[in-house]
Motif scaffolding. Structure first.
Motif, PDB file in Angstrom:
ATOM      1  N   MET A 126      20.821 -43.347  34.580  1.00  0.00           N
ATOM      2  CA  MET A 126      21.402 -44.301  35.564  1.00  0.00           C
ATOM      3  C   MET A 126      21.790 -45.431  34.432  1.00  0.00           C
ATOM      4  SD  MET A 126      18.304 -44.678  38.283  1.00  0.00           S
ATOM      5  CE  MET A 126      17.781 -43.234  39.291  1.00  0.00           C
ATOM      6  N   SER A 127      23.136 -45.636  34.872  1.00  0.00           N
ATOM      7  CA  SER A 127      23.623 -46.710  34.227  1.00  0.00           C
ATOM      8  C   SER A 127      22.840 -48.229  34.165  1.00  0.00           C
ATOM      9  CB  SER A 127      25.165 -47.093  34.643  1.00  0.00           C
ATOM     10  OG  SER A 127      25.830 -48.224  33.954  1.00  0.00           O
ATOM     11  N   GLY A 128      22.527 -48.469  33.076  1.00  0.00           N
ATOM     12  CA  GLY A 128      21.905 -49.936  33.004  1.00  0.00           C
ATOM     13  C   GLY A 128      20.483 -49.968  33.471  1.00  0.00           C
ATOM     14  N   ALA A 173      25.144 -33.549  38.822  1.00  0.00           N
ATOM     15  CA  ALA A 173      25.788 -34.725  37.854  1.00  0.00           C
ATOM     16  C   ALA A 173      26.596 -35.742  38.888  1.00  0.00           C
ATOM     17  CB  ALA A 173      26.560 -34.448  36.835  1.00  0.00           C
ATOM     18  N   GLY A 174      26.848 -36.891  38.869  1.00  0.00           N
ATOM     19  CA  GLY A 174      27.602 -37.678  39.674  1.00  0.00           C
ATOM     20  C   GLY A 174      26.916 -38.899  40.271  1.00  0.00           C
ATOM     21  N   ASN A 175      27.590 -39.399  41.362  1.00  0.00           N
ATOM     22  CA  ASN A 175      26.870 -40.318  42.059  1.00  0.00           C
ATOM     23  C   ASN A 175      26.032 -39.703  43.511  1.00  0.00           C
ATOM     24  OD1 ASN A 175      28.030 -42.647  40.647  1.00  0.00           O
ATOM     25  ND2 ASN A 175      30.010 -42.540  41.842  1.00  0.00           N
ATOM     26  N   TRP A 176      24.904 -40.458  43.281  1.00  0.00           N
ATOM     27  CA  TRP A 176      24.149 -39.861  44.700  1.00  0.00           C
ATOM     28  C   TRP A 176      23.656 -41.207  45.261  1.00  0.00           C
ATOM     29  CZ3 TRP A 176      21.626 -35.105  45.659  1.00  0.00           C
ATOM     30  CH2 TRP A 176      22.070 -34.085  44.847  1.00  0.00           C
ATOM     31  N   ARG A 177      23.647 -41.105  46.441  1.00  0.00           N
ATOM     32  CA  ARG A 177      23.231 -42.413  47.615  1.00  0.00           C
ATOM     33  C   ARG A 177      21.608 -42.293  47.989  1.00  0.00           C
ATOM     34  NH1 ARG A 177      24.795 -47.495  48.225  1.00  0.00           N
ATOM     35  NH2 ARG A 177      24.637 -48.275  50.122  1.00  0.00           N
ATOM     36  N   LEU A 178      20.953 -43.009  47.475  1.00  0.00           N
ATOM     37  CA  LEU A 178      19.397 -42.907  47.720  1.00  0.00           C
ATOM     38  C   LEU A 178      19.000 -43.912  48.770  1.00  0.00           C
ATOM     39  CD1 LEU A 178      19.493 -41.618  44.932  1.00  0.00           C
ATOM     40  CD2 LEU A 178      17.474 -42.767  44.130  1.00  0.00           C
ATOM     41  N   PHE A 179      18.188 -43.345  49.765  1.00  0.00           N
ATOM     42  CA  PHE A 179      17.715 -44.065  50.901  1.00  0.00           C
ATOM     43  C   PHE A 179      16.123 -44.199  50.915  1.00  0.00           C
ATOM     44  CE2 PHE A 179      22.023 -42.411  52.079  1.00  0.00           C
ATOM     45  CZ  PHE A 179      22.598 -43.456  52.871  1.00  0.00           C
ATOM     46  N   ALA A 184      18.143 -38.366  49.172  1.00  0.00           N
ATOM     47  CA  ALA A 184      19.193 -38.618  48.229  1.00  0.00           C
ATOM     48  C   ALA A 184      20.399 -37.529  48.836  1.00  0.00           C
ATOM     49  CB  ALA A 184      19.237 -38.640  46.672  1.00  0.00           C
ATOM     50  N   PHE A 185      21.589 -38.262  48.480  1.00  0.00           N
ATOM     51  CA  PHE A 185      22.630 -37.444  49.015  1.00  0.00           C
ATOM     52  C   PHE A 185      23.661 -37.500  48.002  1.00  0.00           C
ATOM     53  CE2 PHE A 185      20.565 -38.521  52.931  1.00  0.00           C
ATOM     54  CZ  PHE A 185      20.309 -37.261  53.522  1.00  0.00           C
ATOM     55  N   HIS A 186      24.346 -36.351  47.631  1.00  0.00           N
ATOM     56  CA  HIS A 186      25.379 -36.189  46.607  1.00  0.00           C
ATOM     57  C   HIS A 186      26.822 -36.633  46.992  1.00  0.00           C
ATOM     58  CE1 HIS A 186      28.111 -34.175  43.411  1.00  0.00           C
ATOM     59  NE2 HIS A 186      27.229 -34.870  42.759  1.00  0.00           N
ATOM     60  N   GLN A 187      27.529 -37.501  46.361  1.00  0.00           N
ATOM     61  CA  GLN A 187      28.934 -38.028  46.543  1.00  0.00           C
ATOM     62  C   GLN A 187      29.898 -36.765  46.546  1.00  0.00           C
ATOM     63  OE1 GLN A 187      30.896 -40.977  44.080  1.00  0.00           O
ATOM     64  NE2 GLN A 187      32.203 -41.499  45.993  1.00  0.00           N
ATOM     65  N   VAL A 197      23.084 -44.443  42.608  1.00  0.00           N
ATOM     66  CA  VAL A 197      22.509 -44.172  41.339  1.00  0.00           C
ATOM     67  C   VAL A 197      23.678 -43.038  40.612  1.00  0.00           C
ATOM     68  CG1 VAL A 197      20.211 -44.560  41.668  1.00  0.00           C
ATOM     69  CG2 VAL A 197      21.002 -42.241  41.683  1.00  0.00           C
ATOM     70  N   HIS A 198      23.720 -43.220  39.377  1.00  0.00           N
ATOM     71  CA  HIS A 198      24.610 -42.184  38.775  1.00  0.00           C
ATOM     72  C   HIS A 198      23.751 -41.276  37.781  1.00  0.00           C
ATOM     73  CE1 HIS A 198      28.499 -40.673  37.055  1.00  0.00           C
ATOM     74  NE2 HIS A 198      27.833 -40.632  36.014  1.00  0.00           N
ATOM     75  N   VAL A 199      23.834 -39.821  38.027  1.00  0.00           N
ATOM     76  CA  VAL A 199      23.155 -39.030  37.216  1.00  0.00           C
ATOM     77  C   VAL A 199      24.075 -38.267  36.361  1.00  0.00           C
ATOM     78  CG1 VAL A 199      21.987 -36.847  37.486  1.00  0.00           C
ATOM     79  CG2 VAL A 199      21.523 -38.752  39.153  1.00  0.00           C
TER      80      VAL A 199
END
Length: 306
Positions: free
Chosen positions: A44-46, A281-287, A246-249, A303-305
Motif C-alpha cells: 500500500m503506497s504510503g 495486483a492493482g487497485n482494490w476498493r475496500l468497503f 474488497a473489489f478489484h478494479q 488501496v494499491h496492491v
C-alpha cells in the motif's frame, strides 16, 4: 506443500538419480506454504507497518470461519450455480432480485450453514466500483432467494452471492458466485479515487495500516477515531465489530477480509485486525461496515496492491 517419491521406483535408477529426486522433495517440503521468497515489499503506497509477518505469526483458518475461495467471477463452481429468476433490476427504483443456488443435481439448494450470522450474503457493485450494496436475502421454502436491492443507476453491475452448503457434496465449502446484469439508463463512469490510507464517513476517520502483496496473506489493521479520539463505541455487526469487503478494479474480483478481533461486548474499537489475502495486483476498493448507536456506517477507500 509436501512431496514424495513414487511408490514403485525403478530398480534401474542410479543412486545419483535417487539422491537428486530426494533433494528435490526436501526442497519442495522446505518451501511449505510460502507464496514467495525474499523480503516483503510494501503493498500500500504510503502505508505504515512492519515487514510481512512470518507464516507462524499469521492467523490460521483453525478456529475461524473459512473465507470464500476464488475471485467470484463465475456463476458456477464445484457444481453449484447462481441462477437468476428475474429480469435485470430497473434503474432508479428499488427492487427485489430473485435467484436460486442450484446444486450438482440441478435442484435448488435449501440447506445452508450460517456464516457471520447469515445463511447467505449478497453484494452488488457497479463496474466502476460505485454503488456498493451488501444485503441479506430471505429464502422461500423452494430455495428461491429475494434480495432487497436499493435503486441502481444505469450501467453494468456484478451481483455476488456467498454461502456454505450445510449438506450435499459441497458441505462445509465456502462459495462465492456472481452474475452480471445490465441496468438500462444513462451510464456514466466515476473515476476511482486514488489509493489512500484513510477515509472519513459520518464523522468517523478510518485508517489502514499493514502491507499487502498479491497472493500473500497479511494482517491488516483498521483504526477508527472520531473527533481525533479513539472510537470505542463499535457495536457487534454480523457477529463482529466490522465487516470488510474488497473489489478489484477492472474485473470486480471479490475478496472478503476476515475479522480476527474477537467480540467481547458492545464497545469495540478503536483498532480492529483482519486476515487479508488479495489475489491480484492493482487497485482494490475496500468497503468497511461498522455500527454505532444502532446506525450502520460504510467507509470506502482505495488501496494499491503490488
Amino acid at each position: 506443500m509436501s512431496a514424495s517419491l513414487p511408490r514403485h521406483a525403478s530398480r534401474r535408477r542410479t543412486t545419483a538419480v535417487t539422491l537428486a529426486a530426494s533433494a528435490l522433495a526436501l526442497t519442495l517440503a522446505a518451501c511449505g506454504s510460502s507464496s514467495g521468497t525474499g523480503s516483503a515489499m510494501p503493498g500500500m503506497s504510503g502505508m505504515t507497518g512492519s515487514a510481512a509477518p512470518s507464516a507462524s505469526a499469521m492467523p490460521t483458518m483453525s478456529g475461524m470461519d473459512a473465507m470464500p475461495s476464488g475471485d467470484g467471477l463465475s456463476a458456477t463452481s464445484g457444481g453449484y450455480t447462481f441462477t437468476a429468476n428475474a429480469a435485470a433490476p430497473t434503474a432508479d427504483r428499488a427492487s427485489g432480485y430473485r435467484f436460486t443456488i442450484t446444486g450438482p443435481d440441478g435442484k435448488p439448494v435449501t440447506d445452508f450453514a450460517v456464516d457471520q450470522t447469515k445463511k447467505l450474503h449478497f453484494y452488488a457493485i457497479r463496474s466502476d466500483l460505485t454503488g456498493f450494496q451488501h444485503v441479506h436475502p430471505t429464502m422461500a421454502a423452494d430455495g428461491t432467494w429475494t434480495a432487497p436491492m436499493a435503486a441502481l443507476t444505469g450501467g453494468t453491475w456484478r451481483l455476488f452471492a456467498t454461502f456454505t452448503p450445510a449438506s450435499g457434496s459441497g458441505k462445509g465449502t465456502d462459495f462465492v458466485l456472481s452474475r452480471t446484469v445490465t441496468v438500462a439508463g444513462t451510464s456514466t463512469d466515476t473515476a476511482l479515487p486514488q489509493a489512500a490510507t484513510s477515509t472519513t464517513v459520518d464523522g468517523y476517520t478510518v485508517t489502514l495500516s499493514g502491507e499487502l502483496m498479491a497472493g500473500m496473506a497479511h494482517s491488516l489493521t483498521v483504526t477508527i477515531t472520531k473527533g481525533g479520539k479513539p472510537a470505542t463505541d463499535l457495536q457487534p455487526y454480523l457477529g463482529t465489530y466490522a465487516h470488510l469487503t474488497a473489489f478489484h478494479q477492472g474485473d470486480s474480483a471479490f475478496a472478503h477480509l476476515h475479522p480476527t478481533t474477537a467480540v467481547t461486548g458492545d464497545h469495540g474499537g478503536p483498532a480492529l485486525s483482519f486476515h487479508a489475502e488479495l489475489a491480484k495486483a492493482g487497485n482494490w476498493r475496500l468497503f468497511l461496515q461498522f455500527q454505532t448507536a444502532g446506525t450502520l456506517h460504510t467507509a470506502a477507500v482505495t488501496v494499491h496492491v503490488s
